[in-house]
Design a protein around this motif. Structure first.
Motif, PDB file in Angstrom:
ATOM      1  N   ILE A 198       0.876  -1.171   0.000  1.00 36.68           N
ATOM      2  CA  ILE A 198       0.000   0.000   0.000  1.00 36.68           C
ATOM      3  C   ILE A 198       0.913   1.221   0.000  1.00 36.68           C
ATOM      4  CG2 ILE A 198      -1.580   1.402   1.371  1.00 36.68           C
ATOM      5  CD1 ILE A 198      -3.011  -1.064   2.217  1.00 36.68           C
ATOM      6  N   ALA A 199       0.732   2.095  -0.966  1.00 34.50           N
ATOM      7  CA  ALA A 199       1.503   3.333  -1.042  1.00 34.50           C
ATOM      8  C   ALA A 199       0.535   4.497  -1.044  1.00 34.50           C
ATOM      9  CB  ALA A 199       2.366   3.357  -2.305  1.00 34.50           C
ATOM     10  N   GLY A 200       0.950   5.595  -0.446  1.00 34.56           N
ATOM     11  CA  GLY A 200       0.061   6.747  -0.402  1.00 34.56           C
ATOM     12  C   GLY A 200       0.799   8.021  -0.073  1.00 34.56           C
ATOM     13  N   PHE A 201       0.097   9.137  -0.229  1.00 38.93           N
ATOM     14  CA  PHE A 201       0.648  10.438   0.144  1.00 38.93           C
ATOM     15  C   PHE A 201      -0.460  11.311   0.700  1.00 38.93           C
ATOM     16  CE2 PHE A 201      -0.566  10.829  -4.336  1.00 38.93           C
ATOM     17  CZ  PHE A 201      -1.238  12.031  -4.385  1.00 38.93           C
ATOM     18  N   VAL A 202      -0.052  12.360   1.410  1.00 40.99           N
ATOM     19  CA  VAL A 202      -0.985  13.308   2.013  1.00 40.99           C
ATOM     20  C   VAL A 202      -0.728  14.670   1.391  1.00 40.99           C
ATOM     21  CG1 VAL A 202      -1.773  14.364   4.173  1.00 40.99           C
ATOM     22  CG2 VAL A 202      -0.971  11.995   4.155  1.00 40.99           C
ATOM     23  N   ASP A 203      -1.796  15.318   0.872  1.00 36.18           N
ATOM     24  CA  ASP A 203      -1.598  16.614   0.231  1.00 36.18           C
ATOM     25  C   ASP A 203      -1.669  17.753   1.244  1.00 36.18           C
ATOM     26  OD1 ASP A 203      -4.273  17.102   0.768  1.00 36.18           O
ATOM     27  OD2 ASP A 203      -4.936  17.042  -1.321  1.00 36.18           O
TER      28      ASP A 203
ATOM     29  N   LEU B  69       4.196   9.816  -6.751  1.00 37.86           N
ATOM     30  CA  LEU B  69       4.213  10.578  -5.507  1.00 37.86           C
ATOM     31  C   LEU B  69       4.655  12.001  -5.833  1.00 37.86           C
ATOM     32  CD1 LEU B  69       6.028   7.830  -3.421  1.00 37.86           C
ATOM     33  CD2 LEU B  69       3.588   8.364  -3.355  1.00 37.86           C
ATOM     34  N   PRO B  70       3.761  12.988  -5.718  1.00 39.43           N
ATOM     35  CA  PRO B  70       4.109  14.362  -6.092  1.00 39.43           C
ATOM     36  C   PRO B  70       5.229  14.949  -5.238  1.00 39.43           C
ATOM     37  CG  PRO B  70       1.728  14.081  -5.994  1.00 39.43           C
ATOM     38  CD  PRO B  70       2.344  12.848  -5.386  1.00 39.43           C
TER      39      PRO B  70
ATOM     40  N   LYS C 185      -3.901  19.740   1.936  1.00 36.28           N
ATOM     41  CA  LYS C 185      -5.203  19.858   2.607  1.00 36.28           C
ATOM     42  C   LYS C 185      -5.428  18.698   3.572  1.00 36.28           C
ATOM     43  CE  LYS C 185      -7.353  22.286  -1.293  1.00 36.28           C
ATOM     44  NZ  LYS C 185      -8.443  22.253  -2.306  1.00 36.28           N
ATOM     45  N   ASN C 186      -4.355  17.965   3.853  1.00 35.67           N
ATOM     46  CA  ASN C 186      -4.403  16.802   4.745  1.00 35.67           C
ATOM     47  C   ASN C 186      -5.309  15.708   4.206  1.00 35.67           C
ATOM     48  OD1 ASN C 186      -3.252  15.660   7.048  1.00 35.67           O
ATOM     49  ND2 ASN C 186      -5.094  16.036   8.268  1.00 35.67           N
ATOM     50  N   GLN C 187      -5.439  15.635   2.875  1.00 31.31           N
ATOM     51  CA  GLN C 187      -6.239  14.595   2.244  1.00 31.31           C
ATOM     52  C   GLN C 187      -5.344  13.425   1.873  1.00 31.31           C
ATOM     53  OE1 GLN C 187      -8.467  15.939  -1.148  1.00 31.31           O
ATOM     54  NE2 GLN C 187      -9.469  13.960  -1.483  1.00 31.31           N
ATOM     55  N   LEU C 188      -5.803  12.233   2.210  1.00 37.35           N
ATOM     56  CA  LEU C 188      -5.011  11.031   1.975  1.00 37.35           C
ATOM     57  C   LEU C 188      -5.342  10.404   0.630  1.00 37.35           C
ATOM     58  CD1 LEU C 188      -3.145   8.706   2.982  1.00 37.35           C
ATOM     59  CD2 LEU C 188      -5.192   7.701   4.030  1.00 37.35           C
ATOM     60  N   PHE C 189      -4.303  10.075  -0.135  1.00 33.37           N
ATOM     61  CA  PHE C 189      -4.440   9.342  -1.394  1.00 33.37           C
ATOM     62  C   PHE C 189      -3.607   8.069  -1.281  1.00 33.37           C
ATOM     63  CE2 PHE C 189      -5.107  13.773  -2.320  1.00 33.37           C
ATOM     64  CZ  PHE C 189      -6.154  13.796  -3.241  1.00 33.37           C
TER      65      PHE C 189
END
Length: 214
Positions: A124-129, A147-148, A131-135
């Motif tokens: 599972i890979a993800g990032f937080v923008d 990953l930006p 706005k504290n939104q999880l992707f």
């Protein structure tokens, strides 16, 4: 006053010329990694007469990293300092190995976006923008995830076998900011809580507050 305007015109012309020639002026520029007597934003080029095919090959990611640690993971980033052929190309490469239940805690690369390619296993890979939104997504062998630049990101082994990820980063010196290293290095309990929160994402807690320690 006329001299001032003339100076401004010349300065603008020179700036335009500099912008025009911001890209490479030759096919390649393998890094001369010896002792430097000058300091530039990057690494000086080797003498073209001494460039060899070996400058464009690296075996530094061919072996599995040492995952015998608290996080059961290992990440190796190879930059132009170790792989001369990368110099001036705006690229670096990395390998991440994850044992079962292994993870990489939230971190960011201030100078690069990162392209994940899962070579083996399930993660599972993800990032937080901002706005504290999880992707986040479950990634299987052959999947790619981007990953930006500059955003906190993480990865967790979500399978029943070891996982391997190869990455390409859009800078020859991407930098790394680790949440654990920056904030909790002297507080093992806080690191344990961060590990627990990150692993909770594996269990489908899509809306988990990544940094809520209540």
């Amino acid at each position: 006053m006329n001299s001032f305007f003339l100076f401004c015109m010349i300065l603008c012309a020179c700036t335009k010329i500099c912008l025009v020639y911001c890209d490479n002026l030759q096919d390649t520029c393998p890094a001369a990694t010896g002792k430097q007597s000058i300091f530039i934003n990057g690494l000086p080029c080797k003498n073209p007469a001494t460039v060899t095919p070996s400058d464009f090959k690296s075996t530094k990611l061919s072996s599995r990293g040492d995952t015998d640690n608290f996080f059961r993971s290992s990440t190796t980033i190879v930059t132009a300092a170790d792989f001369p052929g990368l110099n001036t190309l705006g690229l670096s490469i990395a390998r991440t190995d994850l044992d079962v239940d292994g993870l990489v805690l939230p971190q960011s690369h201030p100078r690069a976006s990162e392209l994940f390619f899962v070579s083996a296993g399930v993660v599972i890979a993800g990032f937080v923008d901002s706005k504290n939104q999880l992707f986040q997504k479950i990634l299987k062998e052959g999947d790619v995830f981007v990953l930006p630049r500059g955003l906190l990101h993480f990865c967790v082994n979500a399978g029943n076998e070891a996982a391997t990820i190869f990455s390409v980063l859009s800078s020859q010196n991407p930098g790394e900011v680790s949440v654990a290293g920056a904030m909790f290095e002297s507080d093992p309990d806080m690191i344990n809580k961060l590990v627990s929160k990150t692993k909770s994402l594996v269990n489908g807690l899509e809306n988990a507050t990544l940094f809520g320690f209540n």
